[in-house]
Write a protein that holds these residues in place. Structure first.
Motif, PDB file in Angstrom:
ATOM      1  N   VAL A  84       0.876  -1.165   0.000  1.00  0.00           N
ATOM      2  CA  VAL A  84       0.000   0.000   0.000  1.00  0.00           C
ATOM      3  C   VAL A  84       0.915   1.216   0.000  1.00  0.00           C
ATOM      4  CG1 VAL A  84      -1.734   1.299   1.288  1.00  0.00           C
ATOM      5  CG2 VAL A  84      -1.853  -1.197   1.214  1.00  0.00           C
ATOM      6  N   GLU A  85       0.938   1.913  -1.127  1.00  0.00           N
ATOM      7  CA  GLU A  85       1.842   3.068  -1.281  1.00  0.00           C
ATOM      8  C   GLU A  85       1.267   4.316  -0.626  1.00  0.00           C
ATOM      9  OE1 GLU A  85       4.871   3.028  -2.653  1.00  0.00           O
ATOM     10  OE2 GLU A  85       4.744   0.893  -3.092  1.00  0.00           O
ATOM     11  N   HIS A  86      -0.027   4.539  -0.810  1.00  0.00           N
ATOM     12  CA  HIS A  86      -0.671   5.733  -0.289  1.00  0.00           C
ATOM     13  C   HIS A  86      -2.171   5.478  -0.175  1.00  0.00           C
ATOM     14  CE1 HIS A  86      -1.300   6.042  -4.606  1.00  0.00           C
ATOM     15  NE2 HIS A  86      -2.332   6.808  -4.345  1.00  0.00           N
ATOM     16  N   VAL A  87      -2.841   6.358   0.521  1.00  0.00           N
ATOM     17  CA  VAL A  87      -4.291   6.277   0.644  1.00  0.00           C
ATOM     18  C   VAL A  87      -4.881   7.336  -0.275  1.00  0.00           C
ATOM     19  CG1 VAL A  87      -6.260   6.514   2.197  1.00  0.00           C
ATOM     20  CG2 VAL A  87      -4.158   5.429   3.008  1.00  0.00           C
ATOM     21  N   ALA A  88      -5.745   6.917  -1.189  1.00  0.00           N
ATOM     22  CA  ALA A  88      -6.345   7.832  -2.156  1.00  0.00           C
ATOM     23  C   ALA A  88      -7.212   8.874  -1.447  1.00  0.00           C
ATOM     24  CB  ALA A  88      -7.184   7.048  -3.159  1.00  0.00           C
ATOM     25  N   LEU A  89      -7.316  10.031  -2.045  1.00  0.00           N
ATOM     26  CA  LEU A  89      -8.083  11.129  -1.473  1.00  0.00           C
ATOM     27  C   LEU A  89      -9.542  10.739  -1.219  1.00  0.00           C
ATOM     28  CD1 LEU A  89      -8.264  14.111  -0.635  1.00  0.00           C
ATOM     29  CD2 LEU A  89      -8.721  14.654  -3.032  1.00  0.00           C
ATOM     30  N   PHE A  90     -10.127   9.976  -2.120  1.00  0.00           N
ATOM     31  CA  PHE A  90     -11.533   9.604  -1.989  1.00  0.00           C
ATOM     32  C   PHE A  90     -11.701   8.153  -1.548  1.00  0.00           C
ATOM     33  CE2 PHE A  90     -11.576  13.168  -5.007  1.00  0.00           C
ATOM     34  CZ  PHE A  90     -12.369  14.037  -4.271  1.00  0.00           C
ATOM     35  N   ALA A  91     -10.732   7.643  -0.808  1.00  0.00           N
ATOM     36  CA  ALA A  91     -10.799   6.266  -0.313  1.00  0.00           C
ATOM     37  C   ALA A  91     -11.937   6.125   0.694  1.00  0.00           C
ATOM     38  CB  ALA A  91      -9.473   5.875   0.323  1.00  0.00           C
ATOM     39  N   HIS A  92     -12.355   4.898   0.895  1.00  0.00           N
ATOM     40  CA  HIS A  92     -13.415   4.596   1.862  1.00  0.00           C
ATOM     41  C   HIS A  92     -12.986   3.453   2.777  1.00  0.00           C
ATOM     42  CE1 HIS A  92     -16.099   6.433  -1.278  1.00  0.00           C
ATOM     43  NE2 HIS A  92     -16.553   7.003  -0.182  1.00  0.00           N
ATOM     44  N   LEU A  93     -13.610   3.433   3.929  1.00  0.00           N
ATOM     45  CA  LEU A  93     -13.527   2.284   4.828  1.00  0.00           C
ATOM     46  C   LEU A  93     -14.860   1.569   4.729  1.00  0.00           C
ATOM     47  CD1 LEU A  93     -11.912   3.941   7.976  1.00  0.00           C
ATOM     48  CD2 LEU A  93     -10.802   2.435   6.320  1.00  0.00           C
ATOM     49  N   VAL A  94     -14.811   0.293   4.418  1.00  0.00           N
ATOM     50  CA  VAL A  94     -16.018  -0.519   4.346  1.00  0.00           C
ATOM     51  C   VAL A  94     -16.013  -1.423   5.565  1.00  0.00           C
ATOM     52  CG1 VAL A  94     -17.293  -2.245   3.030  1.00  0.00           C
ATOM     53  CG2 VAL A  94     -16.036  -0.434   1.830  1.00  0.00           C
ATOM     54  N   ARG A  95     -16.924  -1.137   6.493  1.00  0.00           N
ATOM     55  CA  ARG A  95     -16.984  -1.930   7.726  1.00  0.00           C
ATOM     56  C   ARG A  95     -17.893  -3.125   7.507  1.00  0.00           C
ATOM     57  NH1 ARG A  95     -18.694   0.067  13.790  1.00  0.00           N
ATOM     58  NH2 ARG A  95     -17.872  -1.754  14.872  1.00  0.00           N
ATOM     59  N   LEU A  96     -17.363  -4.293   7.827  1.00  0.00           N
ATOM     60  CA  LEU A  96     -18.128  -5.525   7.671  1.00  0.00           C
ATOM     61  C   LEU A  96     -19.036  -5.742   8.879  1.00  0.00           C
ATOM     62  CD1 LEU A  96     -15.334  -7.828   6.207  1.00  0.00           C
ATOM     63  CD2 LEU A  96     -17.026  -6.436   4.981  1.00  0.00           C
ATOM     64  N   ARG A  97     -20.078  -6.495   8.680  1.00  0.00           N
ATOM     65  CA  ARG A  97     -21.044  -6.802   9.751  1.00  0.00           C
ATOM     66  C   ARG A  97     -20.454  -7.757  10.779  1.00  0.00           C
ATOM     67  NH1 ARG A  97     -26.083  -5.002   8.809  1.00  0.00           N
ATOM     68  NH2 ARG A  97     -26.713  -4.674   6.661  1.00  0.00           N
ATOM     69  N   ASP A  98     -21.220  -7.968  11.833  1.00  0.00           N
ATOM     70  CA  ASP A  98     -20.914  -8.960  12.872  1.00  0.00           C
ATOM     71  C   ASP A  98     -19.546  -8.727  13.522  1.00  0.00           C
ATOM     72  OD1 ASP A  98     -23.370 -10.194  12.300  1.00  0.00           O
ATOM     73  OD2 ASP A  98     -22.449 -11.378  10.693  1.00  0.00           O
ATOM     74  N   GLY A  99     -19.257  -7.472  13.832  1.00  0.00           N
ATOM     75  CA  GLY A  99     -18.001  -7.170  14.511  1.00  0.00           C
ATOM     76  C   GLY A  99     -16.782  -7.305  13.629  1.00  0.00           C
ATOM     77  N   GLY A 100     -16.997  -7.304  12.319  1.00  0.00           N
ATOM     78  CA  GLY A 100     -15.889  -7.471  11.394  1.00  0.00           C
ATOM     79  C   GLY A 100     -15.028  -6.234  11.287  1.00  0.00           C
TER      80      GLY A 100
END
Length: 157
Positions: free
Chosen positions: A67-83
């Motif tokens: 992972v070189e960098h985090v894109a400006l419009f990146a997202h975090l996708v949180r998984l269900r069930d405490g993921g």
């Protein structure tokens, strides 16, 4: 059978995550990265006062990449069930469609279970329960507990 999917962009590749596995999509938040974490674990975000691990799915699927960098419009996708949260370059859309199967030897770490046609493009369908091995889940749980203890100690200071 038709199902709904969240379409994700990771690098130049599109992935489809079953919408039933997604708890929420968040903008990138500050990630606390303690030293010594395994490469796919980028660190932890604090959600509702609790640490939630952030994983780089690209490193789970292709361990030799970085992972070189985090894109400006990146997202975090949180998984269900405490993921955990998955750091993706972009959560693009929600679509419905039928999944075409893929050959087992064409799947990265057996986590890609099909293909979803989207216009002229194809998204690889991810099985969230196959992203981590049981031993990796146990290690992630231990790291999350350690992050909670660390945050508690800093909060008490």
């Amino acid at each position: 059978m038709t199902a709904s999917f969240l379409i994700l962009r990771i690098g130049d590749t599109r992935f489809a995550l079953p919408l039933s596995a997604v708890r929420e999509v968040l903008p990138v938040l500050p990630i606390d990265a303690a030293p010594g974490l395994p490469a796919p674990v980028l660190g932890f975000v604090t959600l509702q006062g609790e640490p939630v691990p952030v994983l780089a799915p690209l490193l789970l699927l292709e361990p030799t990449t970085r992972v070189e960098h985090v894109a400006l419009f990146a997202h975090l996708v949180r998984l269900r069930d405490g993921g955990p949260c998955l750091l993706v370059d972009r959560a693009e859309d929600v679509v419905s469609g039928m999944v075409a199967p893929v050959e087992a030897d064409h799947s990265l770490n057996a986590a890609i279970v099909g293909e979803l046609t989207i216009g002229d493009d194809v998204a690889h369908v991810l099985a969230p329960d196959r992203l981590l091995l049981d031993s990796e889940r146990a290690t992630l749980a231990a790291l999350t507990a350690a992050a909670a203890r660390r945050a508690e100690q800093w909060g008490a200071a």
